[in-house]
Scaffold this motif. Sequence first.
Motif, PDB file in Angstrom:
ATOM      1  N   MET A   1      -3.898  17.342   5.825  1.00 41.70           N
ATOM      2  CA  MET A   1      -4.001  16.436   4.687  1.00 41.70           C
ATOM      3  C   MET A   1      -3.156  15.193   4.989  1.00 41.70           C
ATOM      4  O   MET A   1      -2.014  15.298   5.392  1.00 41.70           O
ATOM      5  CB  MET A   1      -3.486  17.145   3.435  1.00 41.70           C
ATOM      6  CG  MET A   1      -3.572  16.305   2.203  1.00 41.70           C
ATOM      7  SD  MET A   1      -3.014  17.137   0.681  1.00 41.70           S
ATOM      8  CE  MET A   1      -3.788  18.716   0.772  1.00 41.70           C
ATOM      9  N   ALA A   2      -3.749  14.026   4.771  1.00 41.02           N
ATOM     10  CA  ALA A   2      -3.040  12.765   5.020  1.00 41.02           C
ATOM     11  C   ALA A   2      -1.939  12.568   3.990  1.00 41.02           C
ATOM     12  O   ALA A   2      -2.104  12.879   2.814  1.00 41.02           O
ATOM     13  CB  ALA A   2      -4.018  11.608   4.969  1.00 41.02           C
ATOM     14  N   ARG A   3      -0.831  12.058   4.469  1.00 40.75           N
ATOM     15  CA  ARG A   3       0.321  11.812   3.596  1.00 40.75           C
ATOM     16  C   ARG A   3       0.047  10.577   2.735  1.00 40.75           C
ATOM     17  O   ARG A   3      -0.453   9.569   3.225  1.00 40.75           O
ATOM     18  CB  ARG A   3       1.553  11.576   4.456  1.00 40.75           C
ATOM     19  CG  ARG A   3       2.825  11.694   3.696  1.00 40.75           C
ATOM     20  CD  ARG A   3       3.966  11.924   4.674  1.00 40.75           C
ATOM     21  NE  ARG A   3       5.208  11.819   3.977  1.00 40.75           N
ATOM     22  CZ  ARG A   3       5.934  12.868   3.615  1.00 40.75           C
ATOM     23  NH1 ARG A   3       5.542  14.062   3.938  1.00 40.75           N
ATOM     24  NH2 ARG A   3       7.058  12.720   2.966  1.00 40.75           N
ATOM     25  N   ILE A   4       0.353  10.653   1.460  1.00 40.53           N
ATOM     26  CA  ILE A   4       0.144   9.541   0.541  1.00 40.53           C
ATOM     27  C   ILE A   4       1.263   8.535   0.738  1.00 40.53           C
ATOM     28  O   ILE A   4       2.442   8.882   0.650  1.00 40.53           O
ATOM     29  CB  ILE A   4       0.109  10.018  -0.923  1.00 40.53           C
ATOM     30  CG1 ILE A   4      -1.067  10.963  -1.126  1.00 40.53           C
ATOM     31  CG2 ILE A   4       0.019   8.836  -1.866  1.00 40.53           C
ATOM     32  CD1 ILE A   4      -1.121  11.591  -2.498  1.00 40.53           C
ATOM     33  N   LYS A   5       0.883   7.304   1.006  1.00 38.60           N
ATOM     34  CA  LYS A   5       1.868   6.246   1.230  1.00 38.60           C
ATOM     35  C   LYS A   5       2.446   5.751  -0.087  1.00 38.60           C
ATOM     36  O   LYS A   5       1.793   5.780  -1.128  1.00 38.60           O
ATOM     37  CB  LYS A   5       1.227   5.084   1.974  1.00 38.60           C
ATOM     38  CG  LYS A   5       0.828   5.427   3.375  1.00 38.60           C
ATOM     39  CD  LYS A   5       0.290   4.214   4.085  1.00 38.60           C
ATOM     40  CE  LYS A   5      -0.117   4.583   5.501  1.00 38.60           C
ATOM     41  NZ  LYS A   5      -0.635   3.430   6.226  1.00 38.60           N
ATOM     42  N   SER A   6       3.630   5.242   0.005  1.00 39.70           N
ATOM     43  CA  SER A   6       4.321   4.669  -1.142  1.00 39.70           C
ATOM     44  C   SER A   6       3.611   3.392  -1.601  1.00 39.70           C
ATOM     45  O   SER A   6       3.156   2.603  -0.772  1.00 39.70           O
ATOM     46  CB  SER A   6       5.761   4.335  -0.752  1.00 39.70           C
ATOM     47  OG  SER A   6       6.351   3.539  -1.739  1.00 39.70           O
ATOM     48  N   PRO A   7       3.535   3.160  -2.912  1.00 39.08           N
ATOM     49  CA  PRO A   7       2.952   1.919  -3.416  1.00 39.08           C
ATOM     50  C   PRO A   7       3.923   0.740  -3.342  1.00 39.08           C
ATOM     51  O   PRO A   7       3.597  -0.373  -3.761  1.00 39.08           O
ATOM     52  CB  PRO A   7       2.598   2.258  -4.866  1.00 39.08           C
ATOM     53  CG  PRO A   7       3.598   3.293  -5.249  1.00 39.08           C
ATOM     54  CD  PRO A   7       3.844   4.098  -3.987  1.00 39.08           C
ATOM     55  N   CYS A   8       5.103   0.960  -2.785  1.00 37.31           N
ATOM     56  CA  CYS A   8       6.118  -0.086  -2.701  1.00 37.31           C
ATOM     57  C   CYS A   8       5.639  -1.240  -1.813  1.00 37.31           C
ATOM     58  O   CYS A   8       5.081  -1.024  -0.742  1.00 37.31           O
ATOM     59  CB  CYS A   8       7.408   0.498  -2.135  1.00 37.31           C
ATOM     60  SG  CYS A   8       8.732  -0.723  -2.015  1.00 37.31           S
ATOM     61  N   ARG A   9       5.888  -2.470  -2.283  1.00 35.63           N
ATOM     62  CA  ARG A   9       5.560  -3.664  -1.497  1.00 35.63           C
ATOM     63  C   ARG A   9       6.826  -4.447  -1.165  1.00 35.63           C
ATOM     64  O   ARG A   9       6.768  -5.607  -0.812  1.00 35.63           O
ATOM     65  CB  ARG A   9       4.583  -4.552  -2.270  1.00 35.63           C
ATOM     66  CG  ARG A   9       3.262  -3.851  -2.542  1.00 35.63           C
ATOM     67  CD  ARG A   9       2.264  -4.713  -3.226  1.00 35.63           C
ATOM     68  NE  ARG A   9       2.817  -5.377  -4.403  1.00 35.63           N
ATOM     69  CZ  ARG A   9       2.249  -6.400  -5.012  1.00 35.63           C
ATOM     70  NH1 ARG A   9       1.112  -6.880  -4.582  1.00 35.63           N
ATOM     71  NH2 ARG A   9       2.812  -6.943  -6.067  1.00 35.63           N
ATOM     72  N   ASN A  10       7.974  -3.791  -1.329  1.00 36.15           N
ATOM     73  CA  ASN A  10       9.280  -4.404  -1.053  1.00 36.15           C
ATOM     74  C   ASN A  10       9.530  -5.664  -1.872  1.00 36.15           C
ATOM     75  O   ASN A  10      10.109  -6.625  -1.392  1.00 36.15           O
ATOM     76  CB  ASN A  10       9.434  -4.685   0.448  1.00 36.15           C
ATOM     77  CG  ASN A  10       9.471  -3.407   1.240  1.00 36.15           C
ATOM     78  OD1 ASN A  10      10.106  -2.439   0.829  1.00 36.15           O
ATOM     79  ND2 ASN A  10       8.790  -3.385   2.357  1.00 36.15           N
ATOM     80  N   ILE A  11       9.082  -5.628  -3.114  1.00 35.63           N
ATOM     81  CA  ILE A  11       9.345  -6.703  -4.075  1.00 35.63           C
ATOM     82  C   ILE A  11      10.017  -6.058  -5.282  1.00 35.63           C
ATOM     83  O   ILE A  11       9.546  -6.129  -6.401  1.00 35.63           O
ATOM     84  CB  ILE A  11       8.035  -7.412  -4.501  1.00 35.63           C
ATOM     85  CG1 ILE A  11       7.223  -7.832  -3.292  1.00 35.63           C
ATOM     86  CG2 ILE A  11       8.352  -8.625  -5.379  1.00 35.63           C
ATOM     87  CD1 ILE A  11       5.841  -8.377  -3.621  1.00 35.63           C
ATOM     88  N   MET A  37       8.725  14.388  -2.217  1.00 28.91           N
ATOM     89  CA  MET A  37       7.732  14.855  -3.191  1.00 28.91           C
ATOM     90  C   MET A  37       6.546  15.512  -2.508  1.00 28.91           C
ATOM     91  O   MET A  37       6.182  15.158  -1.390  1.00 28.91           O
ATOM     92  CB  MET A  37       7.188  13.684  -4.016  1.00 28.91           C
ATOM     93  CG  MET A  37       8.080  13.188  -5.075  1.00 28.91           C
ATOM     94  SD  MET A  37       7.205  11.884  -5.988  1.00 28.91           S
ATOM     95  CE  MET A  37       8.429  11.496  -7.186  1.00 28.91           C
ATOM     96  N   SER A  38       5.936  16.417  -3.236  1.00 27.82           N
ATOM     97  CA  SER A  38       4.717  17.059  -2.746  1.00 27.82           C
ATOM     98  C   SER A  38       3.548  16.081  -2.884  1.00 27.82           C
ATOM     99  O   SER A  38       3.621  15.068  -3.592  1.00 27.82           O
ATOM    100  CB  SER A  38       4.421  18.323  -3.555  1.00 27.82           C
ATOM    101  OG  SER A  38       4.002  17.981  -4.870  1.00 27.82           O
ATOM    102  N   HIS A  39       2.475  16.415  -2.206  1.00 29.47           N
ATOM    103  CA  HIS A  39       1.247  15.623  -2.282  1.00 29.47           C
ATOM    104  C   HIS A  39       0.783  15.508  -3.742  1.00 29.47           C
ATOM    105  O   HIS A  39       0.412  14.430  -4.192  1.00 29.47           O
ATOM    106  CB  HIS A  39       0.172  16.290  -1.416  1.00 29.47           C
ATOM    107  CG  HIS A  39      -1.085  15.518  -1.297  1.00 29.47           C
ATOM    108  ND1 HIS A  39      -1.236  14.483  -0.403  1.00 29.47           N
ATOM    109  CD2 HIS A  39      -2.259  15.626  -1.953  1.00 29.47           C
ATOM    110  CE1 HIS A  39      -2.447  13.977  -0.518  1.00 29.47           C
ATOM    111  NE2 HIS A  39      -3.088  14.661  -1.444  1.00 29.47           N
TER     112      HIS A  39
END
Length: 59
Positions: A1-11, A37-39
């Motif tokens: 299962m692909a890891r879910i990336k963070s929605p952070c945009r460094n702003i 965190m889990s998926h």
Amino acid sequence: MARIKSPCRNICSFDQPSQTCLDCHRKIDEIARWGTMSHMERQKILKDLPRRRKEAARN
């Protein structure tokens, strides 16, 4: 299962009363725990972000 990336945009900019990032709309504790965190936890947060954005836009 692909890891879910963070929605952070460094702003990062935080609303102090709600402890929520004004860009990604995650709470400080969610940001801090993202790496462990889990998926399912990540999916739940990502699913809720559109509601959080709408709510923030009304305030």
